[in-house]
Design an enzyme around this catalytic site. Structure first.
Site, short mmCIF file in Angstrom:
data_model
loop_
_atom_site.label_atom_id
_atom_site.label_comp_id
_atom_site.label_asym_id
_atom_site.label_seq_id
_atom_site.Cartn_x
_atom_site.Cartn_y
_atom_site.Cartn_z
N HIS A 17 -17.63 6.20 36.27
CA HIS A 17 -18.76 5.59 36.97
C HIS A 17 -20.02 6.35 36.62
O HIS A 17 -20.14 7.54 36.92
CB HIS A 17 -18.48 5.62 38.47
CG HIS A 17 -19.43 4.83 39.30
ND1 HIS A 17 -19.70 3.50 39.08
CD2 HIS A 17 -20.18 5.19 40.37
CE1 HIS A 17 -20.57 3.07 39.98
NE2 HIS A 17 -20.89 4.09 40.77
N HIS A 135 -25.68 3.55 19.99
CA HIS A 135 -26.97 4.27 20.02
C HIS A 135 -26.83 5.78 19.84
O HIS A 135 -27.81 6.45 19.51
CB HIS A 135 -27.70 4.00 21.33
CG HIS A 135 -28.12 2.58 21.53
ND1 HIS A 135 -28.88 1.90 20.60
CD2 HIS A 135 -27.89 1.71 22.55
CE1 HIS A 135 -29.09 0.66 21.05
NE2 HIS A 135 -28.50 0.53 22.22
N ASP A 170 -25.02 -7.10 19.31
CA ASP A 170 -25.62 -6.63 20.56
C ASP A 170 -27.10 -7.02 20.55
O ASP A 170 -27.71 -7.12 19.50
CB ASP A 170 -25.46 -5.11 20.59
CG ASP A 170 -25.70 -4.47 21.93
OD1 ASP A 170 -26.87 -4.46 22.36
OD2 ASP A 170 -24.75 -3.94 22.53
N HIS A 172 -29.44 -5.14 21.41
CA HIS A 172 -30.18 -3.95 21.01
C HIS A 172 -29.82 -3.55 19.57
O HIS A 172 -28.67 -3.68 19.15
CB HIS A 172 -29.87 -2.79 21.96
CG HIS A 172 -30.25 -3.06 23.38
ND1 HIS A 172 -29.34 -3.54 24.31
CD2 HIS A 172 -31.44 -2.94 24.03
CE1 HIS A 172 -29.96 -3.70 25.47
NE2 HIS A 172 -31.23 -3.35 25.32
#
Length: 428
Positions: A17, A135, A170, A172
């Site tokens: 998380h 990324h 994606d 991005h």
């Protein structure tokens, strides 16, 4: 002819998380896996609990200092790492959370094992929806990504494959993968993404084409807001067809970020789940060994729908429009269907003239390529991991709940009234 499909899923990968309010929710992987199980798609694949990548594996690409930092830092001791947090870009977008290194180890190990199985011809297609974190850079985290499993997987593929094609859908730009292979012709990178208006990460202009030996082996398709299925297909299929024809890849890596869908929490495109899936099906149609990875995607119920649908396409199994009942059924309200309308009111700013201009520029650049660049014969290094079938279970004998638990973290889906994963913000 049906392909052998290997599917990698770690039952603990959805437990992690990023923190309250963070848009990246690993629990989307548990939703996806639950649908894959309850549709019975697991019967059409070899299912593996994946290998966990070591520090050594990660340092094939990343710096030792950076990986050592990821292994040592935790929420309880991070105050003592102020200088390193800044140096390695770990903080707001890429927070320190409990089990951070273990999370990286699990998703990276699955991509690495998928690459190894493709190298050894154990499967034709390998799927790791937990991967695709495009990324991450050699020395730093970026854009919710810490370890670049894609680059590490491609480095493994390059032991056996002279040319690897990387395709990224994606929303991005796949900047971390592009940067890693910018100077080589052994990997060709093709990224379709939103570009302009300071959209993250701000790279991916059409004129970023590679350098030195890699000049023209980097291809960017910069898109504007609101692109729909028809416009995307008008560009995607002819571009990929030309790239495959010119480059002659011996393996393809496909990053399937689902934030290019309409109604994504961080996105601004208008792709439907079927339109997104058409890209996957088209790449599969070339019958080239294929590593399929996840990526972005921040409206979790639609991420799960999308990747489940694409799993069905990869195993060539038709599945019903009505979702099967599962422990997560309520999250797919109010329609409980596989293909809800995810179109938005965002205007398609990609005119036919603009798309034709992009296509023409790309085709001109492709003419500059050497057809199928060759590599010298070399000794193949040992595999990064030893293949072991001990985690494989026969599909007919394996129960759908094997190795599966329902993890739940506070705020794993919704973080209060202002979290736009809630139905009040998006009509689905």
């Amino acid at each position: 002819m049906a392909k052998t499909v290997a599917y990698f899923y770690d039952p603990d990968v959805g437990n992690f998380h990023y923190g309250a309010g963070h848009p990246m929710k690993p629990h989307r992987l548990a939703l996806t896996h639950s649908l894959v199980l309850h549709y019975g798609l697991y019967k059409k694949m070899i299912v593996f609990k994946p290998y966990q990548a070591s520090q050594h594996d990660m340092c094939r690409f990343h710096s030792e200092d950076y990986i050592d930092f990821l292994q040592r830092v935790s929420p309880t001791n991070m105050q003592g790492f102020t200088k390193s947090l800044n140096a390695f870009n770990v903080g707001d977008d890429c927070p320190v959370f409990p089990g951070l290194f273990e999370f990286c180890s699990r998703y990276t190990g699955a991509s690495l094992q998928g690459a190894t199985q493709l190298n050894n011809k154990i499967c034709d297609i390998a799927i790791n929806w937990a991967g695709g974190l495009h990324h991450a850079k050699k020395f730093e985290a970026s854009g919710f990504c810490y370890v670049n499993d894609i680059v590490i997987g491609i480095l493994e593929l390059l032991k056996y494959h002279p040319r690897v094609l990387y395709i990224d859908i994606d929303i991005h730009h796949g900047d971390g993968v592009q940067e890693a292979f910018y100077l080589t012709d052994r990997v060709m990178t093709v990224s379709f993404h939103k570009y302009g208006n300071y959209f993250f990460p701000g790279t991916g202009d059409m004129y970023e084409v590679g350098a030195e030996s890699g000049r023209y082996y980097c291809l960017n398709v910069p898109l504007r807001d609101g692109i729909d299925d028809q416009s995307y297909k008008h560009l995607f299929q002819p571009v990929i067809n030309q790239v495959v024809d010119f480059y002659q890849p011996t393996c393809i890596v496909l990053q399937c970020g689902a934030d290019s869908l309409g109604c994504d929490r961080l996105g601004c495109f208008n792709l439907s789940i079927r339109g997104h899936g058409e890209c996957v099906e088209y790449v599969k149609s070339f019958n080239i060994p294929l590593l399929v990875l996840g990526g972005g995607g921040y409206t979790v119920r639609n991420v799960a729908r999308c990747w489940t649908y694409e799993t069905s396409l990869l195993v060539e199994e038709a599945i019903s429009e009505e979702l099967p009942y599962s422990e997560y059924f309520e999250y797919f309200a109010p329609d409980f269907t596989l293909h809800p309308d995810v179109s938005t009111r965002i205007e398609n700013q990609n005119s036919r003239q603009y798309l034709d201009q992009i296509r023409q520029t790309i085709f001109e650049n492709l003419k500059m390529l050497n057809h199928a660049p060759s590599v010298q014969i070399h000794d193949v290094p040992a595999d990064l991991l030893t293949y072991d079938r001990t985690d494989e279970a026969d599909a007919e004998e394996r129960g759908p709940e094997e190795n599966y638990s329902r993890p739940e973290a506070p705020n794993e889906f919704y973080d209060g009234d202002h979290d736009n994963d809630k139905e009040s913000d998006v009509e689905i």
